[in-house]
Motif scaffolding. Structure first.
Motif, mmCIF file in Angstrom:
data_model
loop_
_atom_site.group_PDB
_atom_site.id
_atom_site.type_symbol
_atom_site.label_atom_id
_atom_site.label_comp_id
_atom_site.label_asym_id
_atom_site.label_seq_id
_atom_site.Cartn_x
_atom_site.Cartn_y
_atom_site.Cartn_z
ATOM 1 N N LYS A 15 30.525 -18.985 -3.594
ATOM 2 C CA LYS A 15 30.826 -18.589 -2.222
ATOM 3 C C LYS A 15 31.551 -17.258 -2.102
ATOM 4 N N SER A 16 31.734 -16.544 -3.199
ATOM 5 C CA SER A 16 32.462 -15.276 -3.101
ATOM 6 C C SER A 16 31.859 -14.225 -4.013
ATOM 7 N N GLU A 18 33.550 -11.998 -5.565
ATOM 8 C CA GLU A 18 34.438 -11.821 -6.706
ATOM 9 C C GLU A 18 34.075 -12.751 -7.868
ATOM 10 N N ARG A 19 33.596 -13.950 -7.565
ATOM 11 C CA ARG A 19 33.283 -14.926 -8.615
ATOM 12 C C ARG A 19 31.844 -14.809 -9.128
ATOM 13 N N SER A 20 31.093 -13.912 -8.558
ATOM 14 C CA SER A 20 29.668 -13.837 -8.878
ATOM 15 C C SER A 20 29.365 -12.938 -10.068
ATOM 16 N N ASP A 21 28.195 -13.182 -10.660
ATOM 17 C CA ASP A 21 27.606 -12.284 -11.658
ATOM 18 C C ASP A 21 26.456 -11.491 -11.037
ATOM 19 N N ILE A 22 25.759 -12.148 -10.123
ATOM 20 C CA ILE A 22 24.577 -11.589 -9.477
ATOM 21 C C ILE A 22 24.739 -11.730 -7.964
ATOM 22 N N VAL A 23 24.335 -10.675 -7.228
ATOM 23 C CA VAL A 23 24.508 -10.674 -5.774
ATOM 24 C C VAL A 23 23.163 -10.433 -5.085
ATOM 25 N N ILE A 24 22.766 -11.361 -4.232
ATOM 26 C CA ILE A 24 21.540 -11.230 -3.442
ATOM 27 C C ILE A 24 21.861 -10.467 -2.159
ATOM 28 N N VAL A 25 21.079 -9.425 -1.865
ATOM 29 C CA VAL A 25 21.287 -8.631 -0.659
ATOM 30 C C VAL A 25 19.958 -8.479 0.078
ATOM 31 N N GLY A 26 19.897 -8.922 1.310
ATOM 32 C CA GLY A 26 18.700 -8.726 2.119
ATOM 33 C C GLY A 26 18.747 -7.394 2.846
ATOM 34 N N ILE A 27 17.617 -6.687 2.841
ATOM 35 C CA ILE A 27 17.510 -5.417 3.575
ATOM 36 C C ILE A 27 16.294 -5.526 4.500
ATOM 37 N N PRO A 28 16.467 -6.106 5.682
ATOM 38 C CA PRO A 28 15.340 -6.345 6.591
ATOM 39 C C PRO A 28 14.951 -5.095 7.371
ATOM 40 N N ASN A 29 14.515 -4.082 6.656
ATOM 41 C CA ASN A 29 14.186 -2.806 7.280
ATOM 42 C C ASN A 29 12.806 -2.352 6.816
ATOM 43 N N VAL A 77 25.808 -16.878 -8.676
ATOM 44 C CA VAL A 77 25.000 -16.100 -7.729
ATOM 45 C C VAL A 77 25.600 -16.200 -6.331
ATOM 46 N N TYR A 78 25.786 -15.044 -5.705
ATOM 47 C CA TYR A 78 26.335 -14.983 -4.350
ATOM 48 C C TYR A 78 25.317 -14.334 -3.424
ATOM 49 N N ASP A 79 25.060 -14.981 -2.294
ATOM 50 C CA ASP A 79 24.174 -14.402 -1.277
ATOM 51 C C ASP A 79 25.033 -13.627 -0.288
ATOM 52 N N PHE A 80 24.938 -12.317 -0.346
ATOM 53 C CA PHE A 80 25.761 -11.430 0.480
ATOM 54 C C PHE A 80 25.322 -11.440 1.930
ATOM 55 N N GLY A 81 24.073 -11.830 2.172
ATOM 56 C CA GLY A 81 23.514 -11.751 3.519
ATOM 57 C C GLY A 81 22.671 -10.505 3.682
ATOM 58 N N ASN A 82 22.401 -10.122 4.913
ATOM 59 C CA ASN A 82 21.574 -8.957 5.209
ATOM 60 C C ASN A 82 22.438 -7.748 5.564
ATOM 61 N N ILE A 83 21.933 -6.568 5.221
ATOM 62 C CA ILE A 83 22.620 -5.334 5.581
ATOM 63 C C ILE A 83 21.624 -4.373 6.226
ATOM 64 N N SER A 99 30.933 -4.571 -11.381
ATOM 65 C CA SER A 99 30.156 -5.034 -12.545
ATOM 66 C C SER A 99 29.280 -6.247 -12.234
ATOM 67 N N LYS A 100 28.724 -6.283 -11.025
ATOM 68 C CA LYS A 100 27.776 -7.316 -10.637
ATOM 69 C C LYS A 100 26.363 -6.732 -10.685
ATOM 70 N N ILE A 101 25.394 -7.593 -10.809
ATOM 71 C CA ILE A 101 23.988 -7.166 -10.797
ATOM 72 C C ILE A 101 23.408 -7.441 -9.416
ATOM 73 N N PRO A 102 22.958 -6.414 -8.699
ATOM 74 C CA PRO A 102 22.376 -6.640 -7.374
ATOM 75 C C PRO A 102 20.896 -7.020 -7.449
ATOM 76 N N ILE A 103 20.508 -7.952 -6.597
ATOM 77 C CA ILE A 103 19.092 -8.263 -6.373
ATOM 78 C C ILE A 103 18.823 -8.035 -4.895
ATOM 79 N N ALA A 104 18.028 -7.000 -4.592
ATOM 80 C CA ALA A 104 17.727 -6.646 -3.210
ATOM 81 C C ALA A 104 16.399 -7.262 -2.785
ATOM 82 N N VAL A 105 16.360 -7.748 -1.539
ATOM 83 C CA VAL A 105 15.138 -8.336 -0.988
ATOM 84 C C VAL A 105 14.794 -7.586 0.292
ATOM 85 N N GLY A 106 13.643 -6.877 0.263
ATOM 86 C CA GLY A 106 13.225 -6.100 1.429
ATOM 87 C C GLY A 106 12.217 -6.854 2.254
ATOM 88 N N GLY A 107 11.760 -6.179 3.298
ATOM 89 C CA GLY A 107 11.855 -4.793 3.612
ATOM 90 C C GLY A 107 10.771 -3.986 2.883
#
Length: 287
Positions: A15-16, A18-29, A77-83, A99-107
């Motif tokens: 849920k945070s 700070e505790r994550s290794d991988i971060v999911i980020v949505g880019i609905p553009n 894994v933390y889901d950051f939401g959409n940006i 030092s997290k690994i981002p996974i972006a979902v487009g878009g």
């Protein structure tokens, strides 16, 4: 900064940030898309929804995650939401800086340009593994989905980068492939040499700061019909996944998955495949 979402992707287990290794980020553009098929801006939330419908099983009202071929995801894994697209630099600087690994979902695929720029500021020139039916090396116009690789050239190490799945280049792009001496692997190369040999070639080409950018149209439309620019004679899904898993196991600084067009999908098959690809990357990542 963080956008609200109705459902987190099913692979999220913390849920945070700070505790994550991988971060999911949505880019609905999809402002950079010129495709006749529209709708990739809806993909991040549709992929999240389908992940919860198809990759989570229920037994007596108890939810159970469907593990990947690699087993249970070991990363946090933390889901950051959409940006918004204009937030990419700020958000990805924060993720990489922690030092997290981002996974972006487009878009659309033009979202990748700013991600690569941002990561290159931290890591230096990136080894780009670019999965796409198109080289995206159009130089005559910039900042759109057909110029993504060309616009990224100042930020990548060309000698350690590779384009995978290419089968629909324009003449301008062919000229730029030759001019910059960019390694290209077509679906027909995989047929002739086999996925294991191709994987060895890719792994020996890339360096430690590897970034995977995955346009779903690199896959054959039989596997991924719901994309903005489908092209026949594409990669088989298991070949693409095998290669991606091996790269992730070696180590990556980020991953993105772009160009899912839910309105043109068949029974959400492409969105489900995207969810599984994300799950396999998470399970394979060296964290």
């Amino acid at each position: 900064m963080r956008g609200e979402i109705t459902k987190k992707i099913c692979w999220a287990n913390t849920k945070s940030l700070e505790r994550s290794d991988i971060v999911i980020v949505g880019i609905p553009n999809e402002a950079g898309s010129h495709a006749s098929r529209r709708g990739t801006s809806k993909a991040p939330d549709v992929i999240r929804r389908i992940s919860n419908q198809r990759d989570v099983y229920s037994h007596k009202k108890v939810a159970s995650l469907a593990f990947t071929a690699s087993g249970s995801p070991k990363a946090n894994v933390y889901d950051f939401g959409n940006i918004r697209k204009g937030q990419i630099s700020q958000v990805f600087s924060k993720i990489a800086g922690n030092s997290k690994i981002p996974i972006a979902v487009g878009g659309d695929h033009s979202n990748t340009i700013q991600i690569i720029k941002t990561l290159a500021k931290r890591f230096g020139p990136i080894s780009l593994i670019y999965f796409d039916a198109h080289p995206d090396l159009v130089a005559s116009r910039g900042s759109y989905y057909g110029s993504t690789v060309f616009d990224s050239l100042p930020y990548i190490d060309i000698k350690s980068s590779v384009l995978v799945g290419i089968r629909s280049p324009e003449q301008e792009e062919i000229n730029n492939i030759r001019k910059h001496n960019i390694r290209v692997i077509t679906p027909f190369d995989i047929i002739e040499k086999g996925i294991k040999q191709i994987t060895k070639t890719v792994l020996s080409t890339i360096k430690k700061n590897a970034y995977i950018s995955f346009d779903m149209d690199c896959l054959d439309p039989a596997y991924a019909p719901g994309v903005s620019v489908p092209v026949p004679f594409g990669l088989e899904s298991q070949d693409a996944m095998y290669l991606i898993k091996k790269i992730a196991q070696k180590g990556i600084v980020g991953f993105d998955i772009m160009e899912v067009s839910p309105e043109h999908d068949l029974k959400d098959a492409t969105s489900h495949l995207a969810s599984r690809l994300i799950g396999e990357v998470i399970s394979s990542c060296k964290v």
